[in-house]
Design a protein around this motif. Structure first.
Motif, mmCIF file in Angstrom:
data_model
loop_
_atom_site.group_PDB
_atom_site.id
_atom_site.type_symbol
_atom_site.label_atom_id
_atom_site.label_comp_id
_atom_site.label_asym_id
_atom_site.label_seq_id
_atom_site.Cartn_x
_atom_site.Cartn_y
_atom_site.Cartn_z
ATOM 1 N N ILE A 125 0.838 -1.204 0.000
ATOM 2 C CA ILE A 125 0.000 0.000 0.000
ATOM 3 C C ILE A 125 0.870 1.250 0.000
ATOM 4 N N LEU A 126 1.881 1.290 0.856
ATOM 5 C CA LEU A 126 2.752 2.461 0.935
ATOM 6 C C LEU A 126 3.535 2.659 -0.365
ATOM 7 N N ALA A 127 4.011 1.557 -0.934
ATOM 8 C CA ALA A 127 4.756 1.675 -2.194
ATOM 9 C C ALA A 127 3.858 2.235 -3.290
ATOM 10 N N THR A 128 2.631 1.743 -3.372
ATOM 11 C CA THR A 128 1.700 2.216 -4.397
ATOM 12 C C THR A 128 1.366 3.687 -4.206
ATOM 13 N N GLN A 129 1.230 4.127 -2.970
ATOM 14 C CA GLN A 129 0.836 5.500 -2.676
ATOM 15 C C GLN A 129 1.987 6.501 -2.752
ATOM 16 N N PHE A 130 3.196 6.080 -2.384
ATOM 17 C CA PHE A 130 4.264 7.054 -2.189
ATOM 18 C C PHE A 130 5.540 6.804 -2.994
ATOM 19 N N THR A 131 5.521 5.819 -3.883
ATOM 20 C CA THR A 131 6.716 5.500 -4.642
ATOM 21 C C THR A 131 6.398 5.567 -6.135
ATOM 22 N N ASP A 132 7.329 6.064 -6.917
ATOM 23 C CA ASP A 132 7.089 6.128 -8.358
ATOM 24 C C ASP A 132 7.163 4.724 -8.971
ATOM 25 N N ALA A 133 6.626 4.599 -10.168
ATOM 26 C CA ALA A 133 6.489 3.306 -10.832
ATOM 27 C C ALA A 133 7.829 2.600 -11.019
ATOM 28 N N LYS A 134 8.858 3.344 -11.413
ATOM 29 C CA LYS A 134 10.161 2.714 -11.628
ATOM 30 C C LYS A 134 10.709 2.146 -10.326
ATOM 31 N N SER A 135 10.566 2.861 -9.236
ATOM 32 C CA SER A 135 11.041 2.373 -7.936
ATOM 33 C C SER A 135 10.264 1.126 -7.517
ATOM 34 N N ARG A 136 8.951 1.118 -7.748
ATOM 35 C CA ARG A 136 8.142 -0.062 -7.415
ATOM 36 C C ARG A 136 8.607 -1.268 -8.221
ATOM 37 N N TYR A 137 8.893 -1.025 -9.512
ATOM 38 C CA TYR A 137 9.375 -2.106 -10.379
ATOM 39 C C TYR A 137 10.712 -2.648 -9.863
ATOM 40 N N LEU A 138 11.633 -1.770 -9.557
ATOM 41 C CA LEU A 138 12.947 -2.205 -9.077
ATOM 42 C C LEU A 138 12.845 -2.941 -7.747
ATOM 43 N N GLN A 139 11.956 -2.502 -6.870
ATOM 44 C CA GLN A 139 11.738 -3.200 -5.595
ATOM 45 C C GLN A 139 11.184 -4.607 -5.836
ATOM 46 N N LEU A 140 10.278 -4.722 -6.792
ATOM 47 C CA LEU A 140 9.697 -6.019 -7.111
ATOM 48 C C LEU A 140 10.761 -6.975 -7.646
ATOM 49 N N ILE A 141 11.596 -6.475 -8.552
ATOM 50 C CA ILE A 141 12.662 -7.301 -9.130
ATOM 51 C C ILE A 141 13.660 -7.702 -8.050
ATOM 52 N N ASP A 142 13.924 -6.798 -7.124
ATOM 53 C CA ASP A 142 14.831 -7.104 -6.019
ATOM 54 C C ASP A 142 14.244 -8.192 -5.120
ATOM 55 N N LYS A 143 12.947 -8.105 -4.866
ATOM 56 C CA LYS A 143 12.283 -9.076 -3.990
ATOM 57 C C LYS A 143 12.121 -10.429 -4.680
ATOM 58 N N PHE A 144 11.778 -10.415 -5.975
ATOM 59 C CA PHE A 144 11.552 -11.640 -6.754
ATOM 60 C C PHE A 144 12.403 -11.601 -8.024
ATOM 61 N N PRO A 145 13.695 -11.916 -7.940
ATOM 62 C CA PRO A 145 14.585 -11.794 -9.101
ATOM 63 C C PRO A 145 14.143 -12.581 -10.339
ATOM 64 N N GLU A 146 13.423 -13.682 -10.174
ATOM 65 C CA GLU A 146 13.026 -14.512 -11.312
ATOM 66 C C GLU A 146 11.619 -14.212 -11.813
ATOM 67 N N ILE A 147 10.990 -13.175 -11.299
ATOM 68 C CA ILE A 147 9.574 -12.941 -11.607
ATOM 69 C C ILE A 147 9.316 -12.723 -13.098
ATOM 70 N N LEU A 148 10.233 -12.080 -13.795
ATOM 71 C CA LEU A 148 10.021 -11.818 -15.228
ATOM 72 C C LEU A 148 9.988 -13.104 -16.047
ATOM 73 N N GLN A 149 10.640 -14.151 -15.563
ATOM 74 C CA GLN A 149 10.637 -15.426 -16.272
ATOM 75 C C GLN A 149 9.415 -16.268 -15.897
ATOM 76 N N ARG A 150 8.735 -15.933 -14.804
ATOM 77 C CA ARG A 150 7.686 -16.803 -14.286
ATOM 78 C C ARG A 150 6.273 -16.209 -14.336
ATOM 79 N N VAL A 151 6.169 -14.893 -14.523
ATOM 80 C CA VAL A 151 4.877 -14.218 -14.424
ATOM 81 C C VAL A 151 4.665 -13.360 -15.670
ATOM 82 N N LYS A 152 3.444 -13.364 -16.183
ATOM 83 C CA LYS A 152 3.107 -12.545 -17.351
ATOM 84 C C LYS A 152 3.278 -11.062 -17.016
ATOM 85 N N LEU A 153 3.729 -10.306 -18.002
ATOM 86 C CA LEU A 153 3.931 -8.869 -17.811
ATOM 87 C C LEU A 153 2.630 -8.148 -17.442
#
Length: 188
Positions: free
Chosen positions: A139-167
């Protein structure tokens, strides 16, 4: 089962004795990709541990658009919290994104175990606290973080997500369009 035992004793800090009590409640299930583990409007009486696979929780908004708000991978726990806690019909769908191996535990048996084992009761409390923290972070990330930062946080948390989840699921989770996601990915 050794990898699950290691997960519970390492990640969740359970003693081997408490893990064995929990293990006796676990039923292993294989589910195919695209199956709905939990469906809107249904009441489920189980909690699931992801042994192998990937999934997402989503709801459909008033415009008929699916909104993803959670991803689960190996070692994560999956359930509809409102459904599990209050036995109310689910407000969400939990969809399997890959063929998935789950360990299923019946709610009634788990609650009985919580009543007889303080370590496992604290384990349940820690799981609930972790779910709340993750929800707050999202919730905080969605409200107070820009899209690029949210994307980078997601990739950091789930490094393989791009290979496993639809865009499309990733862009929905980030609260952006697929066009914006493509632009952010091209900037790297």
């Amino acid at each position: 089962m050794d990898s699950i035992k290691k997960l519970f004793t390492d990640k969740y800090s359970l003693t081997e004795e408490s893990f064995e009590l929990l293990r006796h409640l676990m039923v292993e299930e294989q589910k195919p990709k695209n199956d709905l583990l939990v469906k809107v409007g249904e009441v489920h009486h189980f909690i699931y541990f992801i042994k192998k696979g990937a999934m997402r929780s989503y709801y459909t908004n008033n415009n008929g658009k699916e909104v993803t708000y959670w991803f689960g991978f190996e070692g994560d726990i999956a359930t509809s919290l409102g459904n599990f806690v209050h036995s109310k019909p689910s407000l969400e769908n939990i969809e399997l994104l890959e063929d998935t191996t789950l360990l299923k535990i019946n709610k009634t048996a788990l609650l009985e175990l919580y009543n007889t084992n303080l370590e496992l009761a604290n384990f349940g409390r820690k799981l609930a606290e972790q779910a709340l923290l993750e929800m707050e972070e999202q919730i905080l990330a969605t409200q107070f973080t820009d899209a690029k930062s949210r994307y980078l946080q997601l990739i950091d948390k789930f490094p393989e997500i791009l290979q496993r989840v639809k865009l499309g699921h990733i862009s929905s989770y980030l609260g952006i369009t697929q066009v914006t996601l493509s632009r952010i990915r091209s900037e790297k």
